[in-house]
Design a protein around this motif. Structure first.
Motif, PDB file in Angstrom:
ATOM      1  N   ARG A 187     -88.742  33.885  88.956  1.00 48.74           N
ATOM      2  CA  ARG A 187     -88.143  35.060  88.323  1.00 48.74           C
ATOM      3  C   ARG A 187     -88.029  36.174  89.357  1.00 48.74           C
ATOM      4  NH1 ARG A 187     -89.193  37.523  82.370  1.00 48.74           N
ATOM      5  NH2 ARG A 187     -88.320  39.576  82.688  1.00 48.74           N
ATOM      6  N   LEU A 188     -86.813  36.677  89.525  1.00 53.90           N
ATOM      7  CA  LEU A 188     -86.549  37.806  90.420  1.00 53.90           C
ATOM      8  C   LEU A 188     -86.273  39.035  89.565  1.00 53.90           C
ATOM      9  CD1 LEU A 188     -84.132  36.068  92.964  1.00 53.90           C
ATOM     10  CD2 LEU A 188     -86.638  36.120  92.988  1.00 53.90           C
ATOM     11  N   GLU A 189     -87.043  40.091  89.765  1.00 48.71           N
ATOM     12  CA  GLU A 189     -86.874  41.336  89.014  1.00 48.71           C
ATOM     13  C   GLU A 189     -86.294  42.385  89.954  1.00 48.71           C
ATOM     14  OE1 GLU A 189     -90.501  40.780  85.775  1.00 48.71           O
ATOM     15  OE2 GLU A 189     -90.734  42.228  87.417  1.00 48.71           O
ATOM     16  N   PHE A 190     -85.113  42.908  89.581  1.00 49.11           N
ATOM     17  CA  PHE A 190     -84.414  43.865  90.427  1.00 49.11           C
ATOM     18  C   PHE A 190     -84.470  45.250  89.803  1.00 49.11           C
ATOM     19  CE2 PHE A 190     -81.417  40.308  92.085  1.00 49.11           C
ATOM     20  CZ  PHE A 190     -82.373  39.934  93.014  1.00 49.11           C
ATOM     21  N   ASP A 191     -85.142  46.157  90.494  1.00 51.81           N
ATOM     22  CA  ASP A 191     -85.144  47.571  90.109  1.00 51.81           C
ATOM     23  C   ASP A 191     -84.336  48.312  91.175  1.00 51.81           C
ATOM     24  OD1 ASP A 191     -85.625  50.117  89.209  1.00 51.81           O
ATOM     25  OD2 ASP A 191     -87.761  50.142  89.695  1.00 51.81           O
ATOM     26  N   MET A 192     -83.046  47.997  91.220  1.00 48.36           N
ATOM     27  CA  MET A 192     -82.167  48.588  92.232  1.00 48.36           C
ATOM     28  C   MET A 192     -80.720  48.386  91.822  1.00 48.36           C
ATOM     29  SD  MET A 192     -83.055  45.932  95.275  1.00 48.36           S
ATOM     30  CE  MET A 192     -82.967  44.166  95.094  1.00 48.36           C
ATOM     31  N   LEU A 193     -79.840  49.127  92.463  1.00 48.60           N
ATOM     32  CA  LEU A 193     -78.447  49.183  92.054  1.00 48.60           C
ATOM     33  C   LEU A 193     -77.796  47.808  92.064  1.00 48.60           C
ATOM     34  CD1 LEU A 193     -76.478  51.467  91.210  1.00 48.60           C
ATOM     35  CD2 LEU A 193     -75.590  51.415  93.552  1.00 48.60           C
ATOM     36  N   GLU A 194     -78.005  47.036  93.122  1.00 42.66           N
ATOM     37  CA  GLU A 194     -77.472  45.683  93.190  1.00 42.66           C
ATOM     38  C   GLU A 194     -78.498  44.777  93.845  1.00 42.66           C
ATOM     39  OE1 GLU A 194     -73.764  46.547  95.069  1.00 42.66           O
ATOM     40  OE2 GLU A 194     -74.570  46.276  97.081  1.00 42.66           O
ATOM     41  N   GLY A 195     -78.523  43.527  93.391  1.00 40.19           N
ATOM     42  CA  GLY A 195     -79.498  42.579  93.914  1.00 40.19           C
ATOM     43  C   GLY A 195     -78.997  41.920  95.178  1.00 40.19           C
ATOM     44  N   PHE A 196     -78.401  40.727  95.052  1.00 35.71           N
ATOM     45  CA  PHE A 196     -77.847  40.046  96.221  1.00 35.71           C
ATOM     46  C   PHE A 196     -76.481  40.645  96.551  1.00 35.71           C
ATOM     47  CE2 PHE A 196     -80.680  36.765  94.456  1.00 35.71           C
ATOM     48  CZ  PHE A 196     -81.400  36.426  95.600  1.00 35.71           C
ATOM     49  N   ARG A 197     -76.321  41.090  97.783  1.00 37.26           N
ATOM     50  CA  ARG A 197     -75.023  41.562  98.264  1.00 37.26           C
ATOM     51  C   ARG A 197     -74.509  40.528  99.248  1.00 37.26           C
ATOM     52  NH1 ARG A 197     -71.830  46.152  98.724  1.00 37.26           N
ATOM     53  NH2 ARG A 197     -70.620  46.310 100.645  1.00 37.26           N
ATOM     54  N   VAL A 198     -73.517  39.766  98.806  1.00 29.83           N
ATOM     55  CA  VAL A 198     -73.017  38.632  99.586  1.00 29.83           C
ATOM     56  C   VAL A 198     -71.707  39.048 100.253  1.00 29.83           C
ATOM     57  CG1 VAL A 198     -72.415  36.195  99.525  1.00 29.83           C
ATOM     58  CG2 VAL A 198     -74.055  37.103  97.867  1.00 29.83           C
ATOM     59  N   SER A 199     -71.685  39.020 101.583  1.00 34.01           N
ATOM     60  CA  SER A 199     -70.489  39.478 102.303  1.00 34.01           C
ATOM     61  C   SER A 199     -70.028  38.478 103.351  1.00 34.01           C
ATOM     62  CB  SER A 199     -70.761  40.832 102.976  1.00 34.01           C
ATOM     63  OG  SER A 199     -71.882  40.754 103.848  1.00 34.01           O
ATOM     64  N   ALA A 200     -70.537  37.253 103.269  1.00 35.84           N
ATOM     65  CA  ALA A 200     -70.137  36.194 104.200  1.00 35.84           C
ATOM     66  C   ALA A 200     -69.848  34.926 103.396  1.00 35.84           C
ATOM     67  CB  ALA A 200     -71.254  35.935 105.226  1.00 35.84           C
ATOM     68  N   PRO A 201     -69.070  34.002 103.961  1.00 35.01           N
ATOM     69  CA  PRO A 201     -68.644  32.829 103.180  1.00 35.01           C
ATOM     70  C   PRO A 201     -69.729  31.768 103.028  1.00 35.01           C
ATOM     71  CG  PRO A 201     -67.749  32.715 105.388  1.00 35.01           C
ATOM     72  CD  PRO A 201     -68.430  34.046 105.289  1.00 35.01           C
ATOM     73  N   HIS A 202     -69.524  30.920 102.020  1.00 35.13           N
ATOM     74  CA  HIS A 202     -70.280  29.688 101.818  1.00 35.13           C
ATOM     75  C   HIS A 202     -71.771  29.942 101.554  1.00 35.13           C
ATOM     76  CE1 HIS A 202     -66.747  27.311 102.741  1.00 35.13           C
ATOM     77  NE2 HIS A 202     -66.566  28.033 103.830  1.00 35.13           N
ATOM     78  N   TRP A 203     -72.035  30.773 100.552  1.00 34.73           N
ATOM     79  CA  TRP A 203     -73.399  30.933 100.042  1.00 34.73           C
ATOM     80  C   TRP A 203     -73.465  30.334  98.648  1.00 34.73           C
ATOM     81  CZ3 TRP A 203     -77.925  33.405 101.919  1.00 34.73           C
ATOM     82  CH2 TRP A 203     -77.810  33.930 103.218  1.00 34.73           C
ATOM     83  N   ARG A 204     -74.642  29.748  98.337  1.00 34.00           N
ATOM     84  CA  ARG A 204     -74.834  29.092  97.042  1.00 34.00           C
ATOM     85  C   ARG A 204     -76.195  29.501  96.467  1.00 34.00           C
ATOM     86  NH1 ARG A 204     -73.927  22.836  97.381  1.00 34.00           N
ATOM     87  NH2 ARG A 204     -71.840  23.660  97.859  1.00 34.00           N
ATOM     88  N   ASP A 249     -78.705  52.393  87.011  1.00 33.04           N
ATOM     89  CA  ASP A 249     -79.306  51.973  88.275  1.00 33.04           C
ATOM     90  C   ASP A 249     -79.373  50.462  88.447  1.00 33.04           C
ATOM     91  OD1 ASP A 249     -79.704  54.648  88.859  1.00 33.04           O
ATOM     92  OD2 ASP A 249     -81.733  54.679  88.021  1.00 33.04           O
ATOM     93  N   CYS A 250     -78.990  49.706  87.426  1.00 29.79           N
ATOM     94  CA  CYS A 250     -78.938  48.236  87.516  1.00 29.79           C
ATOM     95  C   CYS A 250     -77.495  47.800  87.298  1.00 29.79           C
ATOM     96  CB  CYS A 250     -79.852  47.590  86.476  1.00 29.79           C
ATOM     97  SG  CYS A 250     -81.545  47.324  87.029  1.00 29.79           S
ATOM     98  N   GLU A 251     -76.710  47.849  88.348  1.00 28.93           N
ATOM     99  CA  GLU A 251     -75.301  47.518  88.232  1.00 28.93           C
ATOM    100  C   GLU A 251     -75.042  46.011  88.318  1.00 28.93           C
ATOM    101  OE1 GLU A 251     -72.088  49.228  88.041  1.00 28.93           O
ATOM    102  OE2 GLU A 251     -73.434  50.548  86.956  1.00 28.93           O
ATOM    103  N   HIS A 252     -75.496  45.367  89.411  1.00 24.78           N
ATOM    104  CA  HIS A 252     -75.104  43.986  89.661  1.00 24.78           C
ATOM    105  C   HIS A 252     -76.300  43.135  90.096  1.00 24.78           C
ATOM    106  CE1 HIS A 252     -71.401  46.175  89.776  1.00 24.78           C
ATOM    107  NE2 HIS A 252     -71.550  46.587  91.018  1.00 24.78           N
ATOM    108  N   ALA A 253     -76.376  41.938  89.569  1.00 19.64           N
ATOM    109  CA  ALA A 253     -77.295  40.945  90.123  1.00 19.64           C
ATOM    110  C   ALA A 253     -76.714  40.378  91.422  1.00 19.64           C
ATOM    111  CB  ALA A 253     -77.547  39.830  89.124  1.00 19.64           C
TER     112      ALA A 253
END
Length: 496
Positions: A170-187, A202-206
């Motif tokens: 379980r990942l708990e995010f107390d921040m605006l966005e959790g994973f910020r993916v900006s490169a190709p081929h992530w899973r 304050d919790c916009e995106h996982a």
């Protein structure tokens, strides 16, 4: 004697008040019947008219306010039935949403991390083909910096972030966005992700998938309590195309207290995405304009596919104000600066909506806004206002759909209808729901046929899959499935 006279006077006044309320209510109900005839041609459903009446009668004397509330409540009940207590429909056995069986290959654990800092460090140095396995446990993240996934994978060697077993991490995010993916081929696979911010703003995106992050994959994750669980958009002229969001469960535990967009899958200006076999529910926007969507693709992209999803706008959170729309190409439109072509001549082109089950929305189940050459095929819509095709840039071919409501062309939208089964707006004003009544108890998640399945007159020209990935019979039933029970039986067989 004097007290008796006073008591009688109070009784007479109460009687007069009740008669006035009844008379005012009768006038409004009679007006509603007349209005039903007028709004049928415009496609305005009772659930849409009810808030308008309540708003227009508010702030007047008590009799008019009460009559307005009575009329609005009557219209809602005629259209949507008697409000039920929140419940959890028994849908856990379906081959939709996050599953108990792990996605991906568990034979190679790769880099195992067991702390929040270790996960950040592993992301920062990840290389092509690396598997980052998070050890069982609960991990809390806070602060202004998200978890950056900015090192590229490769087509045959993606970077994988996963839990070995669903439900173990379980990942708990107390921040605006959790994973910020900006490169190709992530899973990303088998994760349980929760927004735990004190303020919903304050919790916009996982997941925020941006720019060069093409070929992103999210599979078999459970994600709750974000405004937009997945936000996908361009960055510096690059577009995160060709993504896959498959077999995830996306919801919220309570209404979102925000004026920001509330849409679990918010896709802007990207092309070639597939959104498949997800369960999306309870996306209630309490602030701002009160309008929310289960998923949309807009901003000038093309070739996006929404297929085999269960979208339940109000599953546990029911009867709340606001407008909930199931699936959309075009959403509420896009500012020109955010459009793929800088203009958004069309919001979407060549999109496909196929074999989805959309349930319990206060507004349209499917909404096309400036969406050109769209295919809308084999969808089942229950307890929504139907399908809207809006504005001259929209064109859609609709075939095989089972719609508890109408298919509408609005403001110049072009509709090419094949063989669909629908119901008229006037029937909802009369409390008649011929499509809804085909099912045993759709409001509680029992979508078994109440009688014989409504079969189409002709066989399909092309093979097709149903809601849960099985082959359709010939001729198929209208809508997303031939037998809802088969969804569960296929899952049970797979588990064995």
């Amino acid at each position: 004697m004097k007290q008796a006279q006073q008591g009688g006077g109070h009784a007479r006044r109460r009687g007069r008040t009740r008669r006035r309320l009844a008379a005012a209510a009768a006038l409004l109900v009679a007006g509603g019947v007349i209005a039903a005839i007028a709004v049928d041609s415009a496609g305005i459903a009772p659930r849409q008219l009810a808030p308008y009446i309540e708003k227009r009668t508010s702030g007047h004397n008590a009799a008019i306010v009460a009559a307005g509330q009575f009329t609005a409540g009557t219209l809602q009940r005629l259209d949507r039935g008697t409000p039920a207590a929140p419940e959890d429909p028994q849908l856990s056995g379906l081959a939709l949403g996050a599953q108990a069986r792990a996605a991906g290959d568990a034979r190679h654990a790769g880099t195992v991390v067991a702390s929040a800092d270790a996960l950040r460090a592993a992301l920062a140095r990840a290389s092509q083909g690396e598997v980052i396995t998070i050890a069982p446990g609960t991990y809390r993240f806070s602060g202004s910096a998200g978890l950056n996934a900015d090192r590229p994978g490769a087509p045959d060697a993606p970077i994988v972030v996963r839990a070995a077993r669903p439900g173990s991490v379980r990942l708990e995010f107390d921040m605006l966005e959790g994973f910020r993916v900006s490169a190709p081929h992530w899973r990303f696979e088998n994760l349980d992700i929760r927004g735990v911010c004190g303020r919903d703003d304050d919790c916009e995106h996982a997941f925020h998938v941006v720019g060069a992050a093409s070929h992103f994959v999210a599979r078999n994750n459970t994600i709750s309590d974000f405004n937009a669980h997945f936000k996908i958009n361009a960055l510096r002229g690059r577009f995160p195309d060709a993504g896959l969001i498959e077999s995830n469960t996306l919801d919220a535990s309570r209404p979102r207290r925000t004026a920001n967009p509330v849409t679990p899958i918010d896709l802007v200006a990207a092309s070639g995405w597939t959104v498949r076999a997800n369960v999306i529910s309870d996306f209630i926007k309490e602030g701002g304009n009160g309008v929310s969507y289960g998923a949309f693709a807009k901003g000038g992209g093309s070739g996006n596919v929404f297929e085999r999803n269960l979208v339940w706008c109000e599953r546990r959170l029911r009867g709340l104000p606001g407008q909930r729309i199931g699936l959309s190409f075009g959403g509420g439109g896009t500012g020109k600066a955010l459009c793929r072509d800088g203009r958004c001549i069309t919001e979407q082109d060549g999109g496909i909506l196929r074999a989805n089950l959309v349930v319990g929305c206060s507004d349209a189940g499917v909404y096309l806004n400036s969406a050109a050459t769209t295919r809308v095929e084999d969808n089942t819509l229950i307890d929504t206002t139907g399908i809207d095709v809006r504005f001259p840039a929209s064109s859609a071919r609709l075939d095989g759909n089972l719609v508890d409501g109408p298919i509408r062309s609005r403001d110049g939208g072009l509709v090419h209808e094949g063989d669909n089964r629908t119901s008229a707006v006037w029937q909802a004003f009369a409390g008649l729901h011929p499509v809804r009544s085909l099912f045993v108890a759709p409001g509680s998640g029992d979508f078994r046929w109440s009688g014989e399945a409504p079969l189409r007159a002709h066989e399909r020209a092309e093979p097709a899959l149903d809601l849960c990935g099985g082959r359709r019979q010939q001729p198929p039933a209208y809508g997303a499935f031939d037998s809802f029970g088969a969804c569960r039986s296929r899952m049970e067989a797979a588990a064995r």
